[in-house]
Design an enzyme around this catalytic site. Structure first.
Site, PDB file in Angstrom:
ATOM      1  N   GLY A 258       0.812  -1.223   0.000  1.00 42.99           N
ATOM      2  CA  GLY A 258       0.000   0.000   0.000  1.00 42.99           C
ATOM      3  C   GLY A 258       0.842   1.267   0.000  1.00 42.99           C
ATOM      4  O   GLY A 258       0.641   2.164  -0.816  1.00 42.99           O
ATOM      5  N   ALA A 259       1.797   1.333   0.923  1.00 43.17           N
ATOM      6  CA  ALA A 259       2.609   2.540   1.041  1.00 43.17           C
ATOM      7  C   ALA A 259       3.795   2.261   1.949  1.00 43.17           C
ATOM      8  O   ALA A 259       3.860   1.206   2.581  1.00 43.17           O
ATOM      9  CB  ALA A 259       1.781   3.680   1.622  1.00 43.17           C
ATOM     10  N   MET A 260       4.731   3.220   1.992  1.00 43.70           N
ATOM     11  CA  MET A 260       5.954   3.004   2.769  1.00 43.70           C
ATOM     12  C   MET A 260       6.337   4.280   3.504  1.00 43.70           C
ATOM     13  O   MET A 260       6.376   5.364   2.920  1.00 43.70           O
ATOM     14  CB  MET A 260       7.071   2.542   1.813  1.00 43.70           C
ATOM     15  CG  MET A 260       8.407   2.346   2.467  1.00 43.70           C
ATOM     16  SD  MET A 260       8.334   1.045   3.728  1.00 43.70           S
ATOM     17  CE  MET A 260       9.556   1.673   4.860  1.00 43.70           C
ATOM     18  N   HIS A 294      -1.725   5.780   8.706  1.00 44.83           N
ATOM     19  CA  HIS A 294      -0.818   4.706   9.133  1.00 44.83           C
ATOM     20  C   HIS A 294       0.643   5.091   8.855  1.00 44.83           C
ATOM     21  O   HIS A 294       1.492   5.012   9.747  1.00 44.83           O
ATOM     22  CB  HIS A 294      -1.186   3.418   8.388  1.00 44.83           C
ATOM     23  CG  HIS A 294      -0.330   2.240   8.719  1.00 44.83           C
ATOM     24  ND1 HIS A 294      -0.717   1.269   9.617  1.00 44.83           N
ATOM     25  CD2 HIS A 294       0.899   1.863   8.289  1.00 44.83           C
ATOM     26  CE1 HIS A 294       0.231   0.359   9.716  1.00 44.83           C
ATOM     27  NE2 HIS A 294       1.234   0.705   8.912  1.00 44.83           N
ATOM     28  N   GLU A 295       0.910   5.533   7.633  1.00 43.91           N
ATOM     29  CA  GLU A 295       2.308   5.874   7.295  1.00 43.91           C
ATOM     30  C   GLU A 295       2.772   7.080   8.099  1.00 43.91           C
ATOM     31  O   GLU A 295       3.908   7.121   8.568  1.00 43.91           O
ATOM     32  CB  GLU A 295       2.461   6.139   5.789  1.00 43.91           C
ATOM     33  CG  GLU A 295       1.974   5.019   4.879  1.00 43.91           C
ATOM     34  CD  GLU A 295       2.451   3.635   5.262  1.00 43.91           C
ATOM     35  OE1 GLU A 295       3.573   3.490   5.772  1.00 43.91           O
ATOM     36  OE2 GLU A 295       1.683   2.667   5.067  1.00 43.91           O
ATOM     37  N   HIS A 298       3.687   6.104  11.594  1.00 43.55           N
ATOM     38  CA  HIS A 298       4.972   5.403  11.677  1.00 43.55           C
ATOM     39  C   HIS A 298       6.113   6.362  12.001  1.00 43.55           C
ATOM     40  O   HIS A 298       7.170   5.934  12.466  1.00 43.55           O
ATOM     41  CB  HIS A 298       5.293   4.731  10.336  1.00 43.55           C
ATOM     42  CG  HIS A 298       4.880   3.290  10.247  1.00 43.55           C
ATOM     43  ND1 HIS A 298       5.096   2.376  11.249  1.00 43.55           N
ATOM     44  CD2 HIS A 298       4.287   2.591   9.236  1.00 43.55           C
ATOM     45  CE1 HIS A 298       4.650   1.189  10.864  1.00 43.55           C
ATOM     46  NE2 HIS A 298       4.147   1.293   9.658  1.00 43.55           N
TER      47      HIS A 298
END
Ligand code: HT7
Ligand code: ZN
Length: 888
Positions: A258-260, A294-295, A298
């Site tokens: 999805g993403a980083m 979410h990202e 983090h």
């Protein structure tokens, strides 16, 4: 392939303190130079310097400016004669971004350069100590053709830009935060950005930027709003501010997940970033909000405090999923919308994680070994990990949890730590709490795999007016683990009186009742709780809000479940009661090998939900959705029955049809009563109305096609054509496709023609057909045909997922065929994909995790297909690990 074990962890022999990287970007051959300041770790015995490197061409190695002897063994560059004192190591190498179809390391996509380094992609860029406990300060210079790659980005702050000869230009970036290599990122591409300045509570200004391809800019508003909301929320809820002057988000269409969360430079799959009313559904808007959050979250839980090693992955992932779930609930605001969020999260856990926890790949939240770490970005590490974090909060309360988070950051900011460090901070911040007093036992959630089962039985004694609730837990064996110890299971609960009212709760030994809801802590294999002053036989409402990730057997009768469905104060358990009623009927029919016939009481209960004057439409839509077929299969397997996917599907389909027929007039009312007036907004309220009206439409079209009438298919086609947003357009299209209505054919053609230039919408077109209800093998045949469609390619993970995964993972009736053609197809696709992208192939390979609970003839045919894949000598580590575990 080597098995890596947690128990073998040793700290690195060398630290890399700073690194200066420079890139001369060229798709065919990119030159990378790296200058590292290295220090010996005096705390461990001396040894050679071993750097990781994969698919690289090494040009030069210098220590303190002098050439040095080295050797290369497998994926390691080994230097025996590194000095004792601090030294500088310079490395020069090349890599080939345009050949990188694995999308790990530095690769090209849509004419630009992008990186993906988690978990072990940095070693595909240059030689390094590519492990998360080695944290360095990075300075990065990018050089590239200015016309083709006008935007040059890396982590941190921009120090300098300028022009070079031959139409090239450069940019120099510096990230002041020491970080592990997995958080490194660069982007060089022709992009434009949406920008927003934001001031945090401390009065500091920050620049937020979302970079995408030129035509996509108007689809970034929702992502930017989500990012702003995330920044505000993390500061308000946890006191965690944005620590960077500039926070960048970039979209790319070739991406493995999805993403980083790269520090200050998050890279996103466009599917998790771009949205407009015309191209994205309500579900997409919701997913984007939660992934952006979410990202961003983090940045603290993962980046400021990172993992010591990859076994600790859930330290950042479980915690960050928990945080994004809490954020989504807070954004939803209204209590009913919060419950809807929780129900959706639990549905995902049960259909994705429960099968994993019972299958060949079962592993603890903190795995103890792996061959390929990419295979352990799992529902267990993420979603069960989030449930473990939620249980901390349940045991210490919200304020206690916030205190635990504060202590965690006070102790560990800037460090690479373990799940034990998190547990210790939570317990130490809450001395004497239900957590602190049983911390060691609680930590079994990290080491014991498998979904615990809890049996609950109550008995009422009218004479003494006591109600005794006995809870028993059993821990199933999982691969490599038997004879497990009791876990700490928080059971949130209440008792309902005969007319449905909540009863006050007073446990034996307590002076007075303490409210009508409480958390019982089950920590032994069997425990009884005695409630006193209970005036009449109560109905227990257990595991409210799904307070622990367990399979509950509460032995409640239909009458009791119907009462909970009607009266429970806990919205989650109201929904759960309805699901249990449906489940019992479906499982009953499957086990009896008989056609399912829904009874009047169940139909009436569903009608009452649908027509309820106060219930939220989104809640109604979920309550009227039948349990997922994967979850039903798990229930059967947990009870020791073999799984016949066709029998399950037939029972679910029959229930579906009977609800469509029996509630026909109610669905017609629901469709008309839930039309959204006014412009499209992706709010929970509007989304709920659309969810219910689209569900109603699909029931009406199903009923009509079966009874040979054309009014509702006609209305669906009209709505499909005229819809002002993608949710309604796709809702109408899938109603036609799933009912195999004649109008589905022109509708699919029209949809493709209209959106053929929107890759994310073309993905939806493939996915809809891959998931279409199976009738006479038509869906399977269509999917095979679609693999030859000019728009289909396995090289783009979104496209591969849209068609192949939709069929193999989400369409059991089309996939599990008695002629084994589905399994043959799966094996072919795994092998083709493995040659392109092992990480994505590994995911597809997991479809067969549960082959050994299948009934015949599926079981033997599945095993044969797995064996065929296993026989290929050239498999990646990713696929081989999955396949070998399946066959073990
Ligand atoms: N931490 C990231 C996990 C990840 C990943 C992301 C994109 C491509 C490949 C990847 N491998 C691992 C995503 C996350 O959990 O936020
Ligand atoms: Zn994550």
């Amino acid at each position: 392939p080597t098995l890596i074990r947690l128990e073998d962890y040793v700290a690195p022999i060398y630290w890399i303190r700073t690194v200066e990287l420079s890139f001369d970007l060229d798709p065919a051959k990119t030159l990378v130079t790296s200058k590292m300041q290295i220090q010996r770790n005096a705390a461990v015995p001396h040894g050679p310097l071993r750097l990781h490197g994969e698919e690289l061409t090494l040009l030069r190695v210098l220590i303190n400016g002098e050439s040095v002897s080295f050797r290369q063994e497998g994926h390691e560059l080994i230097i025996e004669g590194a000095p004792d004192a601090d030294f500088t190591l310079e490395i020069r190498n090349t890599c080939a971004p345009e050949k990188n179809t694995a999308l790990s390391g530095l690769y090209t996509s849509g004419g630009g350069f992008f990186t993906q380094c988690e978990a072990e992609g940095f070693r595909r860029i240059t030689y390094f100590l590519d492990r998360p406990d080695v944290m360095a300060v990075y300075t990065v210079t990018l050089r590239a053709d200015q016309a083709k790659y006008p935007v040059l980005l890396s982590n941190g702050n921009l120090l300098e830009t300028g022009e070079l000869d031959n139409g090239r230009h450069f940019a120099k970036w510096h990230d002041p935060f020491p970080k592990p290599s997995y958080l490194f990122a660069l982007v060089a591409a022709d992009l434009v950005s949406r920008e927003q300045r934001i001031r945090t509570r401390a009065g500091k200004d920050h620049l937020l930027q979302v970079y995408v391809r030129r035509g996509d800019l108007e689809k970034t508003e929702h992502a930017m709003n989500s990012l702003i909301a995330s920044v505000v929320w993390d500061e308000a809820r946890f006191g965690l501010p944005l620590d960077l002057e500039r926070f960048m988000v970039v979209g790319v269409s070739d991406f493995n997940m999805g993403a980083m969360e790269n520090k200050g430079l998050n890279i996103f799959n466009t599917s998790a970033l771009l949205a407009s009313a015309a191209t994205a559904t309500d579900a997409d808007f919701h997913r984007i909000e939660s992934i952006v959050a979410h990202e961003y979250f983090h940045n603290w839980t993962g980046n400021r405090v990172t993992c010591r090693d990859w076994f600790q992955l859930s330290l950042k992932e479980g915690l960050t999923v928990f945080r994004d779930q809490e954020f989504s609930q807070d954004m939803a605001a209204a209590p009913s919308a919060r419950a809807v969020c929780r129900i959706q999260d639990v549905r995902a856990l049960r259909s994705g994680q429960f099968p994993e926890d019972a299958g060949a790949m079962a592993h603890p939240v903190r795995p103890d070994s792996y061959v390929e770490i990419n295979n352990f970005y799992t529902a267990t590490v993420y979603n069960k990990g989030a449930e473990v974090v939620r249980m901390y909060q349940t045991l210490v309360g919200r304020a206690g949890f916030e205190a635990g988070m504060k202590l965690y950051f006070e102790r560990h900011d800037g460090q690479a730590v373990t799940c034990d460090d998190f547990a210790a901070a939570m317990a130490d911040a809450n001395p004497g709490s239900a957590l602190a007093t049983r911390l060691e036992a609680f930590k079994r959630w990290y080491v014991q795999a498998g979904t615990p089962r809890v049996q609950a039985r109550g008995s009422y004694d009218a004479e003494t007016q006591t109600y005794t609730l006995t809870l028993r837990q059993t821990l199933p064996d999982t691969p490599g683990q038997t004879h497990k110890q009791a876990q700490v299971i928080p059971v949130a609960m209440g008792l309902l009186g005969a007319d449905g009212q909540a009863l006050p709760l007073q446990l034996q030994g307590e002076a007075a009742a303490q409210g009508s809801e409480r958390v019982l802590v089950l920590e032994q294999l069997e425990q009884s709780f005695v409630f006193v002053n209970v005036a009449s036989a109560p109905v227990p409402s257990l595991l409210r809000g799904f307070s622990a990730p367990v399979l509950l057997d509460d032995g409640l009768s239909d009458t009791e479940l119907l009462m909970l469905l009607q009266h429970d104060a806990d919205a989650f358990n109201r929904w759960e009661a309805g699901q249990r009623l449906a489940l019992a009927r479906i499982i009953g029919a499957v086990r009896a090998g008989a056609a399912l016939q829904l009874d009047a009481a169940f139909i009436q209960a569903m009608r009452a939900v649908l027509r309820h004057a106060e219930l939220d439409p989104a809640f109604k839509a979920l309550a009227l959705t039948l349990p997922d077929e994967a979850y039903i299969a798990e229930q059967l397997a947990a009870a020791g029955h073999s799984v016949d996917p066709q029998a399950i599907h037939a029972a679910v389909e029959a229930a579906h049809i009977q609800l469509a027929d029996a509630l026909h007039e109610d669905w017609a009312w629901a469709f008309d009563a839930h039309q959204v007036r006014g412009g499209y907004q992706p709010t929970p309220q509007q989304a709920g109305q659309r969810a219910l009206s689209n569900q109603a439409l699909s029931m009406l079209v199903l009923h009509a096609t079966r009874s040979g009438t054309t009014v509702w298919p006609g209305r669906a086609y009209q709505r499909f054509k005229d819809a002002s947003n993608m949710t309604d357009r796709l809702g109408a299209l899938s109603a036609l496709v799933n009912a195999h209505a004649e109008l589905a054919v022109p509708a699919l053609e029209r949809f493709h023609a209209q959106f053929r230039h929107e890759p994310l919408v073309v993905d939806k077109w493939f996915a809809l057909q891959g998931r279409a209800a199976e009738v006479d093998g038509k869906t399977f045949a269509r999917v095979k045909q679609l693999t030859q469609h000019p728009d289909f390619t396995l090289k783009n993970p979104n496209r591969a997922r849209s068609l192949i995964f939709s069929l193999c993972m989400f369409n059991p009736a089309a996939f599990h065929r008695s002629d084994a053609a589905g399994y043959v197809f799966w094996a072919e696709q795994v092998l083709q994909l493995d040659a392109i992208n092992p990480q994505v192939a590994g995911r597809l390979a997991r479809v067969m995790d549960r082959w050994n609970v299948l009934a015949q003839p599926y079981r033997d045919a599945a095993r044969e297909a797995i064996a065929r894949v296993a026989a290929k000598p050239e498999l990646s580590n990713d696929v081989r690990e999955i396949i070998e575990r399946a066959l073990a």
